[in-house]
Design a protein around this motif. Structure first.
Motif, PDB file in Angstrom:
ATOM      1  N   ARG A 345       0.833  -1.210   0.000  1.00 27.35           N
ATOM      2  CA  ARG A 345       0.000   0.000   0.000  1.00 27.35           C
ATOM      3  C   ARG A 345       0.865   1.256   0.000  1.00 27.35           C
ATOM      4  O   ARG A 345       0.398   2.337   0.378  1.00 27.35           O
ATOM      5  CB  ARG A 345      -0.912   0.013   1.239  1.00 27.35           C
ATOM      6  N   VAL A 346       2.097   1.152  -0.410  1.00 26.78           N
ATOM      7  CA  VAL A 346       2.991   2.315  -0.458  1.00 26.78           C
ATOM      8  C   VAL A 346       2.376   3.369  -1.386  1.00 26.78           C
ATOM      9  O   VAL A 346       2.084   3.065  -2.555  1.00 26.78           O
ATOM     10  CB  VAL A 346       4.384   1.919  -0.955  1.00 26.78           C
ATOM     11  N   PRO A 347       2.184   4.603  -0.943  1.00 25.27           N
ATOM     12  CA  PRO A 347       1.509   5.605  -1.783  1.00 25.27           C
ATOM     13  C   PRO A 347       2.285   6.033  -3.023  1.00 25.27           C
ATOM     14  O   PRO A 347       1.681   6.353  -4.056  1.00 25.27           O
ATOM     15  CB  PRO A 347       1.323   6.792  -0.824  1.00 25.27           C
ATOM     16  N   ALA A 348       3.629   6.084  -2.941  1.00 27.93           N
ATOM     17  CA  ALA A 348       4.410   6.616  -4.063  1.00 27.93           C
ATOM     18  C   ALA A 348       5.669   5.789  -4.280  1.00 27.93           C
ATOM     19  O   ALA A 348       6.328   5.380  -3.319  1.00 27.93           O
ATOM     20  CB  ALA A 348       4.790   8.077  -3.808  1.00 27.93           C
ATOM     21  N   ILE A 349       5.989   5.544  -5.547  1.00 29.15           N
ATOM     22  CA  ILE A 349       7.189   4.804  -5.920  1.00 29.15           C
ATOM     23  C   ILE A 349       7.935   5.599  -6.982  1.00 29.15           C
ATOM     24  O   ILE A 349       7.335   6.087  -7.957  1.00 29.15           O
ATOM     25  CB  ILE A 349       6.855   3.406  -6.482  1.00 29.15           C
ATOM     26  N   ALA A 350       9.237   5.730  -6.813  1.00 27.84           N
ATOM     27  CA  ALA A 350      10.111   6.298  -7.839  1.00 27.84           C
ATOM     28  C   ALA A 350      11.032   5.181  -8.314  1.00 27.84           C
ATOM     29  O   ALA A 350      11.825   4.658  -7.527  1.00 27.84           O
ATOM     30  CB  ALA A 350      10.920   7.468  -7.296  1.00 27.84           C
ATOM     31  N   TYR A 351      10.919   4.809  -9.576  1.00 25.50           N
ATOM     32  CA  TYR A 351      11.683   3.689 -10.134  1.00 25.50           C
ATOM     33  C   TYR A 351      12.698   4.258 -11.118  1.00 25.50           C
ATOM     34  O   TYR A 351      12.335   4.792 -12.152  1.00 25.50           O
ATOM     35  CB  TYR A 351      10.731   2.724 -10.835  1.00 25.50           C
ATOM     36  N   VAL A 352      13.984   4.122 -10.778  1.00 24.13           N
ATOM     37  CA  VAL A 352      15.068   4.557 -11.662  1.00 24.13           C
ATOM     38  C   VAL A 352      15.609   3.323 -12.385  1.00 24.13           C
ATOM     39  O   VAL A 352      15.850   2.293 -11.748  1.00 24.13           O
ATOM     40  CB  VAL A 352      16.186   5.247 -10.868  1.00 24.13           C
ATOM     41  N   SER A 353      15.789   3.421 -13.687  1.00 28.29           N
ATOM     42  CA  SER A 353      16.202   2.253 -14.461  1.00 28.29           C
ATOM     43  C   SER A 353      17.194   2.636 -15.546  1.00 28.29           C
ATOM     44  O   SER A 353      17.142   3.733 -16.102  1.00 28.29           O
ATOM     45  CB  SER A 353      14.979   1.597 -15.112  1.00 28.29           C
TER      46      SER A 353
END
Length: 398
Positions: A345-353
């Motif tokens: 239920r994490v509200p925000a994700i920043a995915y660097v790839s």
């Protein structure tokens, strides 16, 4: 003149593609393919380096800047489409400028009295002997000519070596691999070279791991305003400029979150730039020790754990304690960790790839789990190459 002959895009490996699907090397959008010959169009420019296109370090120097930025964004959009993920709004593509690469791995080989140094020829093991370079930071390129003289006395004829250079806070960190420097004369040559060129550190690796031969003061790299000890062979974003663009995108993606998990944290590129309390997980032991030391010295509220997230991903119950998660996995992506995130239920994700394909695969899992892909910032740190990086923002409405 048929529109079928028009080059409409650049494929993932750098070749131009016509409207009817034919591929042409060294073609730019707007060129035409006529009788197997590329006729230059409005986006085809003169290369800035004499070694292009032989040198494999750059594949896209024939593209103008708008075409390069489109290529980076199109790689990401194409990967998402292949996974059936609708593209979100894209921020303008960030391209790092020429002469800004702060780390590089070069090859060297001695041939008689000559020592060749450079990148490999495209599709070959042959070395393109470097006489100029439009991507390396000037401090790195300045060492190429002096290294020819140094390596002439350290490697045997027809034998090779590897040169790894990183621009640290104190200057150039230089590691020479596949080199043996036994005896007083070799030791003095290394010391004299390091002193003459004001190196931050000089180390050799003869097959048994890096051995420091010169380090007047502890070598560091500043991340998030904190000087972090720089281990040998540590991962670092290719340009300071690109790093800043990714950090800004990550901060925008997580908003004002005050409890953040930074997964695959490395030396702390993002962890040290984030607000509030941060938990950082990293599998590399040297990176963990460096980040812990730096955070403690700076008084940062940062908890660092030595953890292999492929074997022991952070579980959903643990993830739910955070207001945001940042992850920057290796090229293979983060399938095991993404499965847990998708159920969280994490509200925000920043995915660097650094790999649009593995990112798109992971993005599809997050979207299927109920996350919205709200935005992407494409980044081209490796200018004129086909290497693409990005920061994607995901949100869940809890």
């Amino acid at each position: 003149m048929s529109d079928a002959d028009l080059i409409v895009r650049v494929a993932a490996r750098g070749d131009g593609v016509t409207a009817d699907g034919r591929h042409a090397p060294l073609a730019a959008p707007g060129d035409r393919l006529q009788g197997g010959i590329v006729v230059a169009g409005p986006h085809h420019v003169e290369p800035v380096c004499r070694h292009f296109p032989t040198c494999g370090g750059c594949l896209l120097q024939h593209l103008d800047t708008p075409s390069q930025t489109s290529f980076v964004a199109d790689r990401v959009a194409g990967a998402l489409a292949a996974q059936g993920v609708a593209p979100p709004p894209f921020a303008p593509t960030h391209l790092s400028p020429p002469h800004s690469r702060r780390r590089a791995a070069l090859r060297a080989e001695r041939r008689g009295k000559r020592v060749l140094i450079g990148f490999s020829e495209g599709g070959s093991h042959r070395i393109v002997d470097m006489t100029e370079c439009a991507i390396l930071a000037p401090e790195l390129f300045a060492l190429v000519a002096p290294l020819r003289a140094l390596l002439g006395g350290l490697i045997a004829d027809r034998r090779g070596a590897e040169i790894r250079m990183t621009l640290a806070d104190q200057g150039v960190d230089l590691l020479l691999a596949k080199v043996t420097a036994d005896g007083l004369a070799a030791a003095e040559a290394l010391t004299d070279f390091a002193a003459r060129h004001s190196l931050a550190r000089l180390a050799i690796d003869d097959g048994y791991g890096p051995q420091t031969r010169w380090e007047p003061q502890p070598v560091t790299i500043t991340l998030g305003g904190v000087a972090v000890p720089l281990p040998h062979n540590a991962f670092l974003q290719a340009t300071a400029d690109g790093e800043a663009a990714l950090v800004a995108a990550v901060r925008a993606a997580i908003g004002g979150a005050t409890t953040v998990a930074d997964l695959f944290a490395g030396l702390g590129t993002f962890a040290l730039a984030l607000p509030g309390r941060v938990y950082a997980a990293e599998a590399g032991r040297d990176a963990v020790l460096a980040l812990k030391a730096a955070a403690n010295a700076a008084g940062r509220p940062l908890a660092v754990e030595h953890r292999d997230l492929y074997r022991r991903p952070l579980m959903t119950a643990d993830l739910d304690r955070f207001a945001a998660v940042v992850l920057d996995p290796p090229r293979a992506g983060a399938a095991e960790q993404i499965a847990q995130l998708a159920a969280s239920r994490v509200p925000a994700i920043a995915y660097v790839s650094c790999n649009p394909s593995s990112f798109a695969r992971d993005a599809a899992v997050l979207v299927a789990g109920g996350y919205r892909l709200t935005g992407i910032t494409p980044v081209g740190q490796f200018r004129w190459s086909t290497h693409v990086e990005l920061c994607a923002a995901f949100a869940r409405d809890n």
